[in-house]
Motif scaffolding. Structure first.
Motif, mmCIF file in Angstrom:
data_model
loop_
_atom_site.group_PDB
_atom_site.id
_atom_site.type_symbol
_atom_site.label_atom_id
_atom_site.label_comp_id
_atom_site.label_asym_id
_atom_site.label_seq_id
_atom_site.Cartn_x
_atom_site.Cartn_y
_atom_site.Cartn_z
ATOM 1 N N TYR A 8 0.936 -1.685 0.428
ATOM 2 C CA TYR A 8 -0.062 0.182 0.005
ATOM 3 C C TYR A 8 0.846 1.601 -0.040
ATOM 4 C CZ TYR A 8 -3.873 3.572 1.967
ATOM 5 O OH TYR A 8 -4.293 4.704 2.069
ATOM 6 N N TYR A 45 -12.806 2.612 -1.267
ATOM 7 C CA TYR A 45 -11.828 2.677 -1.145
ATOM 8 C C TYR A 45 -11.417 3.129 0.480
ATOM 9 C CZ TYR A 45 -11.889 1.849 -5.952
ATOM 10 O OH TYR A 45 -11.866 1.144 -7.004
ATOM 11 N N GLU A 47 -10.311 6.149 3.103
ATOM 12 C CA GLU A 47 -10.704 7.250 2.930
ATOM 13 C C GLU A 47 -10.221 8.388 3.947
ATOM 14 O OE1 GLU A 47 -14.441 8.657 1.198
ATOM 15 O OE2 GLU A 47 -15.014 7.034 0.805
ATOM 16 N N ALA A 105 -8.023 6.487 -4.455
ATOM 17 C CA ALA A 105 -8.360 4.948 -4.859
ATOM 18 C C ALA A 105 -7.051 4.337 -5.378
ATOM 19 C CB ALA A 105 -9.503 5.405 -5.565
ATOM 20 N N ASN A 106 -5.986 4.574 -4.684
ATOM 21 C CA ASN A 106 -5.028 3.448 -6.219
ATOM 22 C C ASN A 106 -3.971 3.960 -5.207
ATOM 23 O OD1 ASN A 106 -6.128 4.187 -9.002
ATOM 24 N ND2 ASN A 106 -5.972 6.430 -8.784
ATOM 25 N N SER A 308 -11.896 -1.908 0.197
ATOM 26 C CA SER A 308 -10.535 -2.771 -0.637
ATOM 27 C C SER A 308 -9.889 -2.838 0.367
ATOM 28 C CB SER A 308 -10.250 -1.706 -1.738
ATOM 29 O OG SER A 308 -10.481 -0.454 -1.282
ATOM 30 N N TYR A 309 -9.473 -2.397 1.652
ATOM 31 C CA TYR A 309 -8.325 -2.994 2.145
ATOM 32 C C TYR A 309 -9.068 -3.637 4.382
ATOM 33 C CZ TYR A 309 -10.650 1.370 4.243
ATOM 34 O OH TYR A 309 -11.546 2.233 5.263
ATOM 35 N N GLU A 341 -12.853 -4.020 -7.331
ATOM 36 C CA GLU A 341 -11.887 -5.123 -6.855
ATOM 37 C C GLU A 341 -12.164 -6.354 -6.770
ATOM 38 O OE1 GLU A 341 -9.029 -3.218 -6.352
ATOM 39 O OE2 GLU A 341 -9.519 -1.875 -7.021
#
Length: 361
Positions: A8, A45, A47, A105-106, A308-309, A341
């Protein structure tokens, strides 16, 4: 082992847009269960929210939830129905730091090449090559067995054949399953197979319809309700095979969400949809990998509450999400609902589970 978690890369909060950004705003809840106007809804995602000059990550998230600042200046993501009077709900609908809100997001992107603008077979279908996906999944599950929390979401197709039922039970016994989510049907027909060797009255190996076989799942449900629990049913009927038996034997939690279509249902089924959702989310909050098999509705429900995490020991790691179905429509439907994802595999569920068992056990 070749598997490595995707690394990450967080935002650079020394950039001018972050340094000059204002603190995030909030408004208090005036009516229980109702968010204030202009509430900020979460995505899948990571935030970040600027509070007292510091950018803070929402460590546990859920798509479409709202963000509450608690008394310790920590962030909680809640569903509307769980909002209480006085909760401080973050407001603002930008995601570029201009209102103290930033969506990243990336963070897990590993793009090391430029894709052609035009290319064939860009979507996932029955013609897609899944060889690499399988190999990566084998390595992922080996890693997660020791380091993660793997949640499986099953439809009844997983128990309609002897091969898939036996394979899934073996994966449970070998420690590749930390929680099982589903509905009444998957457990009913698995236990029916344990008692009668049938699913909906059809032999799970020979496919031969049995005389009065259409009674089998109803007889199973009736016996289960008489026993009072699936544990007592398994003991009284001497059920010694299958997915539910393996979960009970190995202390793997089972969450079965009720449906308006249910027969019976089994005593373990949670009929209150919001209690079922809360129980599902209690496991999703711990999940590091989620695998959904042959159940469109439960897959979408699970996908909607899976970010996603995951933050573990203050480190941010990806959550891996798989949707597997013989129908292209079913796996692509999940992507249409915002769970971008997800890795989709179009295949027969028996083939998928047997392949996993053969390569992991």
């Amino acid at each position: 082992m070749n598997f490595k978690l995707r690394k990450y890369m967080g935002p650079n909060f020394n950039e001018e847009k972050f340094l000059n950004a204002p603190n995030v705003l909030y408004e208090e809840v005036k009516t229980e269960g109702v968010a204030p106007d202009n509430y900020h809804a979460m995505s899948i995602y990571p935030e970040y929210f600027k509070i007292d000059g510091k950018w803070i990550l929402a460590k546990e998230s859920r798509m479409d939830g709202v963000v509450v600042i608690n008394d310790n200046l920590e962030l909680e993501v809640k569903e509307f129905r769980n909002l209480k009077m006085g909760d401080k709900v973050i407001v603002g609908r930008t995601e570029d730091a201009s209102e103290g809100i930033y969506l990243h997001a990336n963070g897990f992107s590993q793009i090391d090449y430029e894709k052609d603008i035009f290319a064939f077979r860009g979507e996932r279908s029955r013609e897609t090559s899944y060889t690499k996906d399988y190999e990566q999944l084998y390595e992922l599950l080996k890693y997660e067995k020791e380091n993660g929390y793997v949640v499986w979401v099953l439809g009844s197709a997983a128990v309609f054949s002897k091969g898939s039922r036996d394979a899934m039970a073996k994966l449970i016994e070998e420690g590749y399953v930390d929680a099982l989510l589903g509905g009444n049907a998957v457990a009913t027909h698995d236990l029916e197979a344990g008692m009668f060797n049938t699913a909906l009255g059809q032999d799970i190996y020979t496919l031969e319809p049995k005389h009065n076989g259409h009674y089998h799942h109803l007889d199973l449900l009736n016996k289960a309700r008489k026993a009072g629990s699936i544990e007592k049913l398994i003991e009284s009927e001497n059920i010694n095979s299958g997915i539910i038996h393996a979960c009970v034997k190995n202390n793997v939690p089972i969450v079965l969400a009720g449906s308006i279509r249910d027969d019976g249902p089994l005593p373990i089924v949670i009929s209150d949809v919001y209690k079922a959702q809360d129980m599902m989310r209690s496991h999703i909050k711990k999940a590091t990998t989620v695998i959904c098999l042959a159940t469109q509705l439960h897959s979408i429900a699970t996908g909607n509450m899976t970010p996603s995490y995951r933050v573990i020991d203050d480190k941010i790691r990806p959550i891996y999400f798989y949707s597997v179905d013989v129908s292209e429509f079913a796996v692509n439907k999940l992507r249409d609902r915002g769970s971008l994802e997800v890795t989709t595999i179009v295949t027969n569920i028996q083939d998928f589970l047997v392949k996993l068992k053969e390569n992991l056990v």
